[in-house]
Design a protein around this motif. Structure first.
Motif, mmCIF file in Angstrom:
data_model
loop_
_atom_site.group_PDB
_atom_site.id
_atom_site.type_symbol
_atom_site.label_atom_id
_atom_site.label_comp_id
_atom_site.label_asym_id
_atom_site.label_seq_id
_atom_site.Cartn_x
_atom_site.Cartn_y
_atom_site.Cartn_z
ATOM 1 N N LEU A 90 0.813 -1.210 0.000
ATOM 2 C CA LEU A 90 0.000 0.000 0.000
ATOM 3 C C LEU A 90 0.849 1.264 0.000
ATOM 4 C CD1 LEU A 90 -2.793 1.227 0.082
ATOM 5 C CD2 LEU A 90 -2.754 1.058 2.580
ATOM 6 N N LYS A 91 1.858 1.313 0.873
ATOM 7 C CA LYS A 91 2.692 2.504 0.943
ATOM 8 C C LYS A 91 3.482 2.737 -0.342
ATOM 9 C CE LYS A 91 3.197 2.749 5.967
ATOM 10 N NZ LYS A 91 4.154 2.723 7.114
ATOM 11 N N PRO A 92 4.146 1.706 -0.904
ATOM 12 C CA PRO A 92 4.829 1.922 -2.194
ATOM 13 C C PRO A 92 3.869 2.352 -3.304
ATOM 14 C CG PRO A 92 5.598 -0.108 -1.181
ATOM 15 C CD PRO A 92 4.430 0.358 -0.367
ATOM 16 N N ALA A 93 2.648 1.790 -3.301
ATOM 17 C CA ALA A 93 1.670 2.151 -4.321
ATOM 18 C C ALA A 93 1.264 3.612 -4.189
ATOM 19 C CB ALA A 93 0.441 1.251 -4.207
ATOM 20 N N LEU A 94 1.030 4.054 -2.952
ATOM 21 C CA LEU A 94 0.689 5.458 -2.722
ATOM 22 C C LEU A 94 1.842 6.369 -3.126
ATOM 23 C CD1 LEU A 94 -1.148 5.248 0.733
ATOM 24 C CD2 LEU A 94 -2.163 5.792 -1.483
ATOM 25 N N ALA A 95 3.070 5.940 -2.831
ATOM 26 C CA ALA A 95 4.239 6.732 -3.206
ATOM 27 C C ALA A 95 4.330 6.885 -4.716
ATOM 28 C CB ALA A 95 5.513 6.081 -2.651
ATOM 29 N N ILE A 96 4.085 5.777 -5.449
ATOM 30 C CA ILE A 96 4.120 5.823 -6.915
ATOM 31 C C ILE A 96 3.031 6.755 -7.442
ATOM 32 C CG2 ILE A 96 3.771 4.464 -9.011
ATOM 33 C CD1 ILE A 96 4.945 2.067 -7.473
ATOM 34 N N LEU A 123 1.507 9.309 -5.889
ATOM 35 C CA LEU A 123 1.815 10.714 -5.583
ATOM 36 C C LEU A 123 2.942 11.227 -6.472
ATOM 37 C CD1 LEU A 123 1.571 10.645 -1.672
ATOM 38 C CD2 LEU A 123 -0.051 11.681 -3.284
ATOM 39 N N LEU A 124 3.944 10.394 -6.698
ATOM 40 C CA LEU A 124 5.061 10.788 -7.557
ATOM 41 C C LEU A 124 4.588 11.037 -8.991
ATOM 42 C CD1 LEU A 124 8.130 11.201 -7.878
ATOM 43 C CD2 LEU A 124 8.317 8.752 -8.385
ATOM 44 N N SER A 125 3.720 10.159 -9.498
ATOM 45 C CA SER A 125 3.195 10.301 -10.863
ATOM 46 C C SER A 125 2.362 11.574 -10.997
ATOM 47 C CB SER A 125 2.340 9.079 -11.224
ATOM 48 O OG SER A 125 3.096 7.889 -11.146
ATOM 49 N N LEU A 126 1.479 11.799 -10.030
ATOM 50 C CA LEU A 126 0.631 12.991 -10.068
ATOM 51 C C LEU A 126 1.472 14.258 -9.927
ATOM 52 C CD1 LEU A 126 -2.367 11.775 -7.876
ATOM 53 C CD2 LEU A 126 -2.346 12.095 -10.353
ATOM 54 N N GLY A 127 2.458 14.224 -9.015
ATOM 55 C CA GLY A 127 3.320 15.386 -8.829
ATOM 56 C C GLY A 127 4.105 15.721 -10.086
ATOM 57 N N PRO A 148 -0.698 5.881 -19.909
ATOM 58 C CA PRO A 148 -0.939 4.432 -19.973
ATOM 59 C C PRO A 148 0.159 3.606 -19.319
ATOM 60 C CG PRO A 148 -0.384 5.290 -22.149
ATOM 61 C CD PRO A 148 -0.639 6.465 -21.259
ATOM 62 N N LEU A 149 1.405 4.085 -19.403
ATOM 63 C CA LEU A 149 2.494 3.346 -18.769
ATOM 64 C C LEU A 149 2.371 3.383 -17.243
ATOM 65 C CD1 LEU A 149 5.559 4.304 -21.013
ATOM 66 C CD2 LEU A 149 4.286 2.157 -20.956
ATOM 67 N N VAL A 150 1.930 4.512 -16.710
ATOM 68 C CA VAL A 150 1.685 4.611 -15.265
ATOM 69 C C VAL A 150 0.607 3.614 -14.851
ATOM 70 C CG1 VAL A 150 0.667 6.070 -13.455
ATOM 71 C CG2 VAL A 150 2.446 6.991 -14.947
ATOM 72 N N ALA A 151 -0.494 3.579 -15.609
ATOM 73 C CA ALA A 151 -1.602 2.676 -15.287
ATOM 74 C C ALA A 151 -1.162 1.216 -15.362
ATOM 75 C CB ALA A 151 -2.776 2.926 -16.235
ATOM 76 N N ILE A 152 -0.431 0.875 -16.404
ATOM 77 C CA ILE A 152 0.019 -0.512 -16.584
ATOM 78 C C ILE A 152 0.985 -0.919 -15.473
ATOM 79 C CG2 ILE A 152 1.415 -2.018 -18.061
ATOM 80 C CD1 ILE A 152 0.227 -0.404 -20.462
ATOM 81 N N PHE A 153 1.945 -0.057 -15.173
ATOM 82 C CA PHE A 153 2.937 -0.384 -14.151
ATOM 83 C C PHE A 153 2.288 -0.535 -12.775
ATOM 84 C CE2 PHE A 153 5.986 0.953 -10.867
ATOM 85 C CZ PHE A 153 6.979 0.017 -11.079
ATOM 86 N N VAL A 154 1.415 0.403 -12.417
ATOM 87 C CA VAL A 154 0.770 0.350 -11.107
ATOM 88 C C VAL A 154 -0.153 -0.858 -10.999
ATOM 89 C CG1 VAL A 154 -0.796 1.560 -9.528
ATOM 90 C CG2 VAL A 154 0.954 2.839 -10.756
ATOM 91 N N SER A 205 -5.653 1.787 -10.579
ATOM 92 C CA SER A 205 -4.540 1.987 -11.519
ATOM 93 C C SER A 205 -5.010 2.726 -12.770
ATOM 94 C CB SER A 205 -3.931 0.638 -11.898
ATOM 95 O OG SER A 205 -3.521 -0.069 -10.756
ATOM 96 N N LEU A 206 -6.137 2.289 -13.311
ATOM 97 C CA LEU A 206 -6.686 2.955 -14.491
ATOM 98 C C LEU A 206 -7.079 4.394 -14.168
ATOM 99 C CD1 LEU A 206 -8.897 0.119 -16.028
ATOM 100 C CD2 LEU A 206 -6.878 1.151 -17.063
ATOM 101 N N PHE A 207 -7.695 4.598 -13.001
ATOM 102 C CA PHE A 207 -8.114 5.949 -12.623
ATOM 103 C C PHE A 207 -6.906 6.860 -12.468
ATOM 104 C CE2 PHE A 207 -9.502 9.211 -9.558
ATOM 105 C CZ PHE A 207 -10.576 9.736 -10.273
ATOM 106 N N LEU A 208 -5.824 6.333 -11.890
ATOM 107 C CA LEU A 208 -4.599 7.119 -11.752
ATOM 108 C C LEU A 208 -4.059 7.515 -13.125
ATOM 109 C CD1 LEU A 208 -2.258 8.274 -10.062
ATOM 110 C CD2 LEU A 208 -1.182 6.009 -10.162
ATOM 111 N N GLY A 209 -4.085 6.584 -14.080
ATOM 112 C CA GLY A 209 -3.626 6.904 -15.432
ATOM 113 C C GLY A 209 -4.482 7.975 -16.087
#
Length: 537
Positions: free
Chosen positions: A6-12, A14-18, A40-46, A56-60
């Motif tokens: 959960l923490k690494p996912a949140l970090a990813i 926040l980093l992507s959005l930032g 799309p790469l962010v969504a796929i990786f997450v 993951s899709l929503f983040l992308g």
């Protein structure tokens, strides 16, 4: 989600959005730039990291909407809501109807006892796990008209049979996904053939002729079909799929999606095989007729009349499948009520349950389409990758097929759309060569083959989503288990296209691919026997 992740996912996240906000505010985002591939790469990786597809899709989507906003909050909200979700819903509304209606028909069949009766009948004919998997493969081959229709129908029909032989849902989803699109890609009468013919207007020949002449060089599609048969016959699962299959055999844990909740107590006790066969045949016939009807086959006196083949080339599968499924639903309800297998009231109860069973697939498809729209239409991902390919072509004449193949894989994987890949790359290939050049048809095939491959491997692809939906499999399980299989065939296809670029021979290239697959199966078989021997000792 696993709390450890959960923490690494949140970090990813926040980093992507930032990073997206920073890039948008600095004004470095231009249309058709490398940043178009970031969402799309962010969504796929997450998704692969967290095994959770919705967030993951929503983040992308949010990341893409930010990049395309230019730092404006109003533009961001418009991108997110209007050009993202609302546009995607309007584009996929026909498929939504088809999904919902198919879900209702599946519930009706279950209520009538048709699924159980068909399962009992099939079990009397199909005695082995291998036989149940081959039956699923053969059914997918027969349903070559459309990949959506193929994925959902074959999955609904085969689940009772593969379940009874303890075949994991992930394995069923792979068989469906690895057969549906490839068989459509080599069938001249299919919705995929129609899509290809529409992109080949400037090739100095009919689209259907171009499609047919390109089939022998469509290495990924052809070799994937060989690979599926080999995996089944040799029983050579590897990677994550091996674990899922072992769990299914030893523990009976098939990996069924949790939101599928059809109560067996509702089944009609006197169901028969015809209660499943008739609705499926009604669906097939009505969908085929609807496909050619929408394509203009029955407009005999109209200037827009088309013959049977061209009707497929001009049809809209989204509208046609929705139309055909509704007709099939009406026929199915009437059939069950007249037969007294179900009451009218019970049939109406199936509507809400069938809708509920497809909510997950509809949500994933909506968000995947939104992500594709933002990446393609607002950020220009297809134009960016297409431009890279055109610039890279240069003097690499003999190596051009493998370059096209790899670029098509990357584009289809990142955007989740094979048809969009056709649209951007086929015109480029057509403009680069004359039809008399042997590389012309190899290049067209490399485009089609790479698009199918990237679409097959992509977690945000609609056909990947449909396959996991049809099989009743957890989506991320399907993505994870089929990646090693798809990548293996992709690697073999890369070498096949290198050979084809120099020899211009489909027979030599395909023969190489088939031989490598059988050598791989033989090596895996020896390895599995050695492992079994070690365990026995």
């Amino acid at each position: 989600m696993d709390t450890k992740k959960l923490k690494p996912a949140l970090a990813i996240a926040l980093l992507s959005l930032g990073l997206a906000i920073y890039i948008a505010l600095t004004g470095e985002v231009t249309e058709a730039s490398i940043w178009s591939l970031f969402p799309p790469l962010v969504a796929i990786f997450v998704a692969l990291f967290t095994k959770e597809v919705f967030s993951s899709l929503f983040l992308g989507i949010v990341t893409g909407a930010i990049l395309a906003s230019g730092g404006s909050l109003g533009v961001f909200l418009n991108n997110l809501v209007q050009k993202g979700f609302i546009t995607s819903i309007s584009q996929t509304s026909g498929i939504f109807i088809f999904l919902i209606v198919l879900g209702i028909i599946v519930v009706l069949i279950n209520y009538s006892g048709g699924s159980k009766a068909f399962g009992n009948w099939a079990n009397s004919k199909i005695k082995t796990r291998r036989g149940s998997q081959l039956a699923a493969f053969c059914l997918c081959i027969m349903l070559f008209i459309d990949d959506y229709f193929n994925c959902l129908t074959s999955g609904s029909v085969m689940k009772p049979i593969t379940d009874s032989h303890r075949v994991s849902r992930a394995k069923l989803a792979y068989i469906i996904d690895a057969t549906a699109a490839p068989v459509c890609m080599i069938a001249p009468i299919s919705s995929w053939a129609a899509a290809v013919t529409g992109y080949a207007e400037n090739s100095h020949m009919s689209g259907i002729e171009l499609f047919i002449r390109a089939i022998p060089f469509n290495f990924y599609s052809l070799l994937t079909l060989v690979f599926v048969i080999s995996i089944i016959v040799f029983d050579n699962d590897f990677g994550p799929m091996k674990k899922y299959e072992k769990r299914a055999i030893e523990e009976g844990n098939l990996g069924i999606r949790k939101d599928i909740t059809i109560d067996d107590s509702d089944e009609h006790l006197n169901g028969s095989v015809i209660d499943l066969v008739f609705p499926v045949l009604a669906l097939i016939i009505s969908c085929v007729i609807s496909l050619i009807n929408v394509g203009g086959f029955f407009d005999f006196k109209s200037p827009f009349y088309h013959d049977f083949v061209n009707a497929f080339a001009n049809t809209d599968s989204s509208i046609a499948l929705a139309m055909g499924s509704i007709i099939a639903l009406i026929i199915t309800i009437v059939f069950f009520v007249v037969k007294k297998a179900l009451t009218f009231e019970k049939s109406m109860d199936a509507i809400s349950e069938g809708f509920s069973s497809m909510v997950s697939a509809i949500l994933i498809l909506t968000m995947a389409t939104s992500l594709k729209n933002i990446s393609n239409d607002l950020l220009g991902s297809t134009q960016y990758v297409g431009g890279l390919m055109a610039n890279a072509a240069g003097n690499l004449n003999s190596l051009l097929p493998v370059v096209i193949f790899i670029v098509a894989i990357f584009l289809a994987f990142a955007t989740g759309t094979s048809w969009g890949t056709f649209g951007i790359l086929i015109p480029i290939v057509v403009s680069m060569f004359e039809p008399t050049d042997p590389i012309f048809f190899i290049g067209i095939s490399a485009t089609l083959s790479g698009a199918v491959c990237g679409d097959h491997l992509s977690p945000i692809s609609d056909t990947t989503i449909m396959s996991s939906t049809g099989a009743g499999c957890i989506h991320i399980d399907h993505v994870k288990t089929q990646l090693p299989y798809g990548m293996s065939v992709a690697a073999i296809s890369v070498v096949a296209y290198i050979i084809a670029g120099f020899t211009h021979s489909a027979i030599i290239s395909l023969s190489f691919g088939v031989i490598v697959i059988f050598v791989l199966m033989y090596v895996l078989k020896l390895k599995n026997k050695k492992e079994l021997g070690s365990v026995a000792e």
